[in-house]
Design an enzyme around this catalytic site. Structure first.
Site, PDB file in Angstrom:
ATOM      1  CD  GLN A  66       3.392   5.770   2.580  1.00  0.00           C
ATOM      2  OE1 GLN A  66       2.400   5.230   2.131  1.00  0.00           O
ATOM      3  NE2 GLN A  66       4.404   5.091   3.091  1.00  0.00           N
ATOM      4  CG  HIS A  69       0.273   6.808   5.460  1.00  0.00           C
ATOM      5  ND1 HIS A  69       1.463   7.284   5.971  1.00  0.00           N
ATOM      6  CD2 HIS A  69       0.461   5.477   5.280  1.00  0.00           C
ATOM      7  CE1 HIS A  69       2.332   6.279   6.094  1.00  0.00           C
ATOM      8  NE2 HIS A  69       1.746   5.167   5.684  1.00  0.00           N
ATOM      9  CB  CYS A 127       5.159   2.113   7.187  1.00  0.00           C
ATOM     10  SG  CYS A 127       4.724   3.625   6.317  1.00  0.00           S
ATOM     11  CG  LEU A 128       6.508   0.937   1.143  1.00  0.00           C
ATOM     12  CD1 LEU A 128       5.901   1.252  -0.218  1.00  0.00           C
ATOM     13  CD2 LEU A 128       7.615  -0.094   1.008  1.00  0.00           C
ATOM     14  CG  HIS A 158      -0.468   1.179   7.308  1.00  0.00           C
ATOM     15  ND1 HIS A 158       0.535   0.763   8.151  1.00  0.00           N
ATOM     16  CD2 HIS A 158       0.126   2.033   6.414  1.00  0.00           C
ATOM     17  CE1 HIS A 158       1.677   1.359   7.794  1.00  0.00           C
ATOM     18  NE2 HIS A 158       1.457   2.126   6.745  1.00  0.00           N
ATOM     19  CD  GLU A 159      -0.984   2.376   2.821  1.00  0.00           C
ATOM     20  OE1 GLU A 159      -0.599   3.547   2.708  1.00  0.00           O
ATOM     21  OE2 GLU A 159      -0.215   1.431   3.079  1.00  0.00           O
ATOM     22  N   GLY A 205       0.827  -1.195   0.000  1.00  0.00           N
ATOM     23  CA  GLY A 205       0.000   0.000   0.000  1.00  0.00           C
ATOM     24  C   GLY A 205       0.860   1.242   0.000  1.00  0.00           C
TER      25      GLY A 205
HETATM   26 NI    NI Z   1       2.624   3.307   5.560  1.00  0.00          NI
END
Ligand code: NI
Length: 160
Positions: free
Chosen positions: A51, A135, A89-90, A131-132, A46
């Site tokens: 991000q 953000h 998380c990226l 999660h997304e 995701g």
């Molecule tokens: Ni993330």
């Protein structure tokens, strides 16, 4: 299409609330394509627009590698159950932590033509959706981690 630079924890753009998407322009379409490319390139499941430094309510998710979802202006309608497991998380590379999330989530969102739809997810998809979406309001999963944030390399060193 292009791979965009993924912002990492500490970058203030990750702690800002995103704005609703009111129209889809060529730039929006390019952003969406780039977000998918960037997510796949980084082996993520995701990615949210902040991000890549863009404060818009856009999320891409693909937990299997074969089911891409685009969620514009997503809103959670319903949640149920509970799951506790590892999350990463990226924007927090090399780290992982235990987070409890709903096991089922139903969201309303808009597609690339700003047509509304609903999406239901369980297990990893439910986790990714929660999660997304966080953000988009400037929150990272590290705020929810139970116990310590762990290094991925420490977790696997015994298995070599
Ligand atoms: Ni993330």
């Amino acid at each position: 299409m292009a791979i965009r630079n993924i912002r990492e924890m500490g970058d203030p753009v990750l702690n800002k609330a995103c704005k609703e998407v009111k129209e889809i322009t060529d730039r929006t379409r390019e952003l969406i394509d780039d977000m998918f490319d960037t997510m796949y390139e980084a082996n993520g499941v995701g990615l949210a627009a902040p991000q890549v430094g863009i404060l818009k309510r856009i999320v891409v998710i693909d937990v299997t590698g074969e089911n891409p979802y685009l969620l514009i202006n997503p809103v959670i309608l319903e949640t149920s159950g509970e799951q506790t497991g590892n999350e990463g998380c990226l924007s927090v590379p090399g780290r992982i932590g235990i987070v409890t999330r709903p096991n089922y989530v139903k969201v309303k969102a808009y597609d690339e033509n700003l047509q509304p739809f609903e999406l239901e997810g369980t297990e990893l998809l439910a986790r990714a959706i929660c999660h997304e979406l966080e953000h988009l309001d400037g929150h990272l999963y590290v705020e929810r981690v139970e116990g310590e944030l762990m290094n991925v390399s420490d977790m696997y060193e015994d298995e070599e």
